[in-house]
Design a protein around this motif. Sequence first.
Motif, PDB file in Angstrom:
ATOM      1  N   LEU A  25       0.805  -1.225   0.000  1.00 28.85           N
ATOM      2  CA  LEU A  25       0.000   0.000   0.000  1.00 28.85           C
ATOM      3  C   LEU A  25       0.835   1.271   0.000  1.00 28.85           C
ATOM      4  O   LEU A  25       1.918   1.320   0.590  1.00 28.85           O
ATOM      5  N   GLU A  26       0.268   2.303  -0.645  1.00 28.63           N
ATOM      6  CA  GLU A  26       0.824   3.643  -0.520  1.00 28.63           C
ATOM      7  C   GLU A  26      -0.279   4.458   0.156  1.00 28.63           C
ATOM      8  O   GLU A  26      -1.413   4.469  -0.323  1.00 28.63           O
ATOM      9  N   THR A  27       0.064   5.090   1.285  1.00 31.22           N
ATOM     10  CA  THR A  27      -0.972   5.809   2.038  1.00 31.22           C
ATOM     11  C   THR A  27      -1.213   7.192   1.434  1.00 31.22           C
ATOM     12  O   THR A  27      -0.270   7.908   1.102  1.00 31.22           O
ATOM     13  N   LEU A  28      -2.488   7.552   1.280  1.00 28.42           N
ATOM     14  CA  LEU A  28      -2.843   8.891   0.768  1.00 28.42           C
ATOM     15  C   LEU A  28      -3.154   9.791   1.963  1.00 28.42           C
ATOM     16  O   LEU A  28      -3.911   9.395   2.859  1.00 28.42           O
ATOM     17  N   LEU A  29      -2.576  10.994   1.976  1.00 28.09           N
ATOM     18  CA  LEU A  29      -2.752  11.902   3.120  1.00 28.09           C
ATOM     19  C   LEU A  29      -3.443  13.185   2.671  1.00 28.09           C
ATOM     20  O   LEU A  29      -3.256  13.624   1.525  1.00 28.09           O
ATOM     21  N   ASP A  30      -4.237  13.795   3.578  1.00 24.39           N
ATOM     22  CA  ASP A  30      -4.820  15.106   3.238  1.00 24.39           C
ATOM     23  C   ASP A  30      -3.834  16.212   3.640  1.00 24.39           C
ATOM     24  O   ASP A  30      -2.740  15.923   4.140  1.00 24.39           O
ATOM     25  N   GLN A  31      -4.270  17.499   3.477  1.00 22.90           N
ATOM     26  CA  GLN A  31      -3.341  18.606   3.763  1.00 22.90           C
ATOM     27  C   GLN A  31      -2.859  18.599   5.206  1.00 22.90           C
ATOM     28  O   GLN A  31      -1.770  19.086   5.517  1.00 22.90           O
ATOM     29  N   ASP A  32      -3.677  18.040   6.120  1.00 20.96           N
ATOM     30  CA  ASP A  32      -3.279  18.038   7.537  1.00 20.96           C
ATOM     31  C   ASP A  32      -2.475  16.793   7.907  1.00 20.96           C
ATOM     32  O   ASP A  32      -2.154  16.569   9.073  1.00 20.96           O
ATOM     33  N   GLY A  33      -2.188  15.972   6.941  1.00 21.38           N
ATOM     34  CA  GLY A  33      -1.382  14.778   7.205  1.00 21.38           C
ATOM     35  C   GLY A  33      -2.203  13.592   7.679  1.00 21.38           C
ATOM     36  O   GLY A  33      -1.640  12.577   8.105  1.00 21.38           O
ATOM     37  N   ALA A  34      -3.526  13.685   7.612  1.00 25.40           N
ATOM     38  CA  ALA A  34      -4.370  12.551   8.042  1.00 25.40           C
ATOM     39  C   ALA A  34      -4.565  11.588   6.859  1.00 25.40           C
ATOM     40  O   ALA A  34      -4.733  12.036   5.717  1.00 25.40           O
ATOM     41  N   ALA A  35      -4.551  10.276   7.168  1.00 26.13           N
ATOM     42  CA  ALA A  35      -4.715   9.275   6.095  1.00 26.13           C
ATOM     43  C   ALA A  35      -6.150   9.280   5.581  1.00 26.13           C
ATOM     44  O   ALA A  35      -7.106   9.251   6.358  1.00 26.13           O
ATOM     45  N   THR A  36      -6.291   9.334   4.236  1.00 25.97           N
ATOM     46  CA  THR A  36      -7.639   9.304   3.640  1.00 25.97           C
ATOM     47  C   THR A  36      -7.883   7.996   2.880  1.00 25.97           C
ATOM     48  O   THR A  36      -9.013   7.691   2.519  1.00 25.97           O
ATOM     49  N   GLY A  37      -6.817   7.277   2.610  1.00 23.59           N
ATOM     50  CA  GLY A  37      -6.991   6.018   1.869  1.00 23.59           C
ATOM     51  C   GLY A  37      -5.660   5.420   1.455  1.00 23.59           C
ATOM     52  O   GLY A  37      -4.593   5.881   1.887  1.00 23.59           O
ATOM     53  N   PHE A  38      -5.747   4.403   0.600  1.00 26.04           N
ATOM     54  CA  PHE A  38      -4.533   3.709   0.136  1.00 26.04           C
ATOM     55  C   PHE A  38      -4.610   3.441  -1.367  1.00 26.04           C
ATOM     56  O   PHE A  38      -5.689   3.122  -1.877  1.00 26.04           O
ATOM     57  N   ILE A  39      -3.451   3.534  -2.015  1.00 26.39           N
ATOM     58  CA  ILE A  39      -3.344   3.032  -3.393  1.00 26.39           C
ATOM     59  C   ILE A  39      -2.735   1.641  -3.270  1.00 26.39           C
ATOM     60  O   ILE A  39      -1.725   1.459  -2.573  1.00 26.39           O
ATOM     61  N   VAL A  40      -3.363   0.658  -3.916  1.00 31.66           N
ATOM     62  CA  VAL A  40      -2.839  -0.712  -3.860  1.00 31.66           C
ATOM     63  C   VAL A  40      -1.871  -0.913  -5.027  1.00 31.66           C
ATOM     64  O   VAL A  40      -2.222  -0.667  -6.189  1.00 31.66           O
ATOM     65  N   LYS A  41      -0.654  -1.312  -4.728  1.00 30.28           N
ATOM     66  CA  LYS A  41       0.370  -1.504  -5.770  1.00 30.28           C
ATOM     67  C   LYS A  41       0.046  -2.727  -6.639  1.00 30.28           C
ATOM     68  O   LYS A  41      -0.521  -3.719  -6.140  1.00 30.28           O
ATOM     69  N   GLY A  42       0.471  -2.642  -7.884  1.00 33.31           N
ATOM     70  CA  GLY A  42       0.149  -3.684  -8.858  1.00 33.31           C
ATOM     71  C   GLY A  42       0.716  -5.050  -8.526  1.00 33.31           C
ATOM     72  O   GLY A  42       0.222  -6.062  -9.002  1.00 33.31           O
ATOM     73  N   TYR A  43       1.783  -5.096  -7.735  1.00 30.04           N
ATOM     74  CA  TYR A  43       2.405  -6.397  -7.434  1.00 30.04           C
ATOM     75  C   TYR A  43       1.816  -7.052  -6.192  1.00 30.04           C
ATOM     76  O   TYR A  43       2.366  -8.022  -5.673  1.00 30.04           O
ATOM     77  N   SER A  44       0.686  -6.533  -5.689  1.00 28.22           N
ATOM     78  CA  SER A  44       0.030  -7.125  -4.513  1.00 28.22           C
ATOM     79  C   SER A  44      -0.661  -8.438  -4.870  1.00 28.22           C
ATOM     80  O   SER A  44      -0.935  -8.706  -6.038  1.00 28.22           O
ATOM     81  N   THR A  45      -0.969  -9.225  -3.835  1.00 26.70           N
ATOM     82  CA  THR A  45      -1.747 -10.462  -4.036  1.00 26.70           C
ATOM     83  C   THR A  45      -3.191 -10.076  -4.408  1.00 26.70           C
ATOM     84  O   THR A  45      -3.749  -9.174  -3.773  1.00 26.70           O
ATOM     85  N   PRO A  46      -3.788 -10.721  -5.413  1.00 25.54           N
ATOM     86  CA  PRO A  46      -5.181 -10.367  -5.747  1.00 25.54           C
ATOM     87  C   PRO A  46      -6.130 -10.703  -4.575  1.00 25.54           C
ATOM     88  O   PRO A  46      -6.049 -11.793  -4.022  1.00 25.54           O
ATOM     89  N   VAL A  47      -6.963  -9.739  -4.205  1.00 27.72           N
ATOM     90  CA  VAL A  47      -7.926  -9.949  -3.103  1.00 27.72           C
ATOM     91  C   VAL A  47      -9.295  -9.476  -3.580  1.00 27.72           C
ATOM     92  O   VAL A  47      -9.397  -8.466  -4.290  1.00 27.72           O
ATOM     93  N   ASP A  48     -10.344 -10.188  -3.206  1.00 29.43           N
ATOM     94  CA  ASP A  48     -11.720  -9.818  -3.585  1.00 29.43           C
ATOM     95  C   ASP A  48     -12.046  -8.424  -3.016  1.00 29.43           C
ATOM     96  O   ASP A  48     -12.008  -8.228  -1.790  1.00 29.43           O
ATOM     97  N   PRO A  49     -12.394  -7.455  -3.865  1.00 31.16           N
ATOM     98  CA  PRO A  49     -12.694  -6.095  -3.385  1.00 31.16           C
ATOM     99  C   PRO A  49     -13.822  -6.065  -2.339  1.00 31.16           C
ATOM    100  O   PRO A  49     -13.830  -5.222  -1.453  1.00 31.16           O
ATOM    101  N   GLN A  50     -14.761  -7.018  -2.449  1.00 32.61           N
ATOM    102  CA  GLN A  50     -15.875  -7.085  -1.486  1.00 32.61           C
ATOM    103  C   GLN A  50     -15.354  -7.306  -0.067  1.00 32.61           C
ATOM    104  O   GLN A  50     -15.871  -6.752   0.895  1.00 32.61           O
ATOM    105  N   LYS A  51     -14.326  -8.169  -0.005  1.00 38.12           N
ATOM    106  CA  LYS A  51     -13.742  -8.501   1.306  1.00 38.12           C
ATOM    107  C   LYS A  51     -13.116  -7.240   1.919  1.00 38.12           C
ATOM    108  O   LYS A  51     -13.217  -7.001   3.119  1.00 38.12           O
ATOM    109  N   ILE A  52     -12.508  -6.418   1.068  1.00 36.54           N
ATOM    110  CA  ILE A  52     -11.877  -5.181   1.552  1.00 36.54           C
ATOM    111  C   ILE A  52     -12.959  -4.179   1.950  1.00 36.54           C
ATOM    112  O   ILE A  52     -12.890  -3.531   2.996  1.00 36.54           O
ATOM    113  N   ALA A  53     -13.990  -4.077   1.100  1.00 37.21           N
ATOM    114  CA  ALA A  53     -15.064  -3.097   1.345  1.00 37.21           C
ATOM    115  C   ALA A  53     -15.799  -3.373   2.660  1.00 37.21           C
ATOM    116  O   ALA A  53     -16.317  -2.453   3.294  1.00 37.21           O
ATOM    117  N   SER A  54     -15.809  -4.648   3.084  1.00 39.92           N
ATOM    118  CA  SER A  54     -16.570  -4.978   4.306  1.00 39.92           C
ATOM    119  C   SER A  54     -15.764  -4.719   5.588  1.00 39.92           C
ATOM    120  O   SER A  54     -16.273  -4.910   6.696  1.00 39.92           O
TER     121      SER A  54
END
Length: 328
Positions: A25-54
Motif C-alpha cells: 500500500l501507498e498511504t494517501l494523506l490530506d493537507q493536515d497529514g491525516a490518512a484518507t486512503g490507500f493506493i494498492v500496488k500492482g504487485y500485490s496479491t489479488p484480493v476480492d474487493p468485497q472482502k476489503i469493502a466490508s
Amino acid sequence: MLINLKPTADTNSVKQTLTGFGLWLETLLDQDGAATGFIVKGYSTPVDPQKIASLDGVSGVFKTESSHPKVDARCHQVIDLGELQFRTTTPTLIAGPCSVDSEERIESIASQVAQAGGKVLRGGAYKPRTSPYSFAGFGKPALQWMRRAADRHGLRIVTEVMSEHDVNTVADMTDIVQVGSRNMQNFALLRQVGEARKCVLLKRGRSATVSEWLMAAEYLYASGADSVLFCERGIRGFDGETRNLIDLGAVALLSHHYGLPVIVDPSHAAGRRDLIVPLSKASIAAGAVGVMVEVHPAPSTALSDGPQALSYETLRQLSKSLELECIQ
Ligand code: PEP
Ligand code: MN
C-alpha cells in the motif's frame, strides 16, 4: 485499486489487516497529514474487493482505470499463429541475418535456421541506420527472397517496416510485422501497422520505460493489431562493453506480472556474438517466450551488424542449449 477510509477509521489497524491479505500500500494523506486512503500496488496479491469493502473503517473500494485496457485484455493469452504458438514452456527461436543481402544467402540461412529448430526467419529489407550513408536494405526484392526461402523451409517471417508507405507491402509479405526500437513511439506508424491486423513484434525503444512500451502496444491494439509480441533488445546503458543494456527485469515483469509474451533479442543487446548463448538462456529463465538472434554464413562480410552475427555452428550450439528439436 484505490481504498478510501472513513474519517473515523483506525488507519493502522486497517493497514495491518490489508497488509496481512498480501496488499502493498501507498498511504494517501490530506493537507493536515491525516490518512484518507490507500493506493494498492500492482504487485500485490489479488484480493476480492468485497472482502476489503466490508472491513471496519473502509468507506469504498475503486478499481482505477488502466491506461492500456486493450493490452490488459490480452494478458495470459497465448499468441497463436496456427502451428506456431508462443509459450514460455517451449522457447521459440527466431533467427536470420541483420539485413537480407542476397537470395542465395537468405536461402542458405533459412535452411540452417530450420535445421536448428528455428520457427521464424528474421531479416531486414528496410534497415534503420544511424548514418544516412550506410547500407539501408534491398527493399521489396529482399522481401521476395525472404518469403521464398521461408516457404521452402516451413518457416514464418518477421521483418521490419520503417515507413507508413511500406506497411501494406510488408504486411502482405510477412507473418509478423516488426516495429523497430527507433519507431516504438512513431504513433502514426503504429496506427498504420495496427490497421494491417497482423501479429506485431514491438521492439522496446532504447530509452523507453515499460509503461511507454505498453502504451505503444495499446496503440497497435487500438487500431486493430491481431496480437503483439514485446521484444526487449537492450536499453541505453552507461557502459560501452556491451552495445546496450539487456533489461531482464522488464522481461520478468512483463512475463510474470502482466502475463504478456516477450521475445528477447540478445544480438542487439550485446552487440557481440560471444554473449548470445548465455544471454539467451538467461532470457528464457526470466520468462521470455523466445529469442531473436542474428546469424550469417560469413559474418565478416555481412552488410550490417557482422560482429554480433552467429556462425551456423554457434546457432546450433544455441539451439542445443535451449533444448530445441534440431533436424540432424
Ligand atoms: C533489427 O532487429 O534489425 C533492428 C534494427 O533492431 P533494433 O530496432 O532493435 O535496433
Ligand atoms: Mn542488426
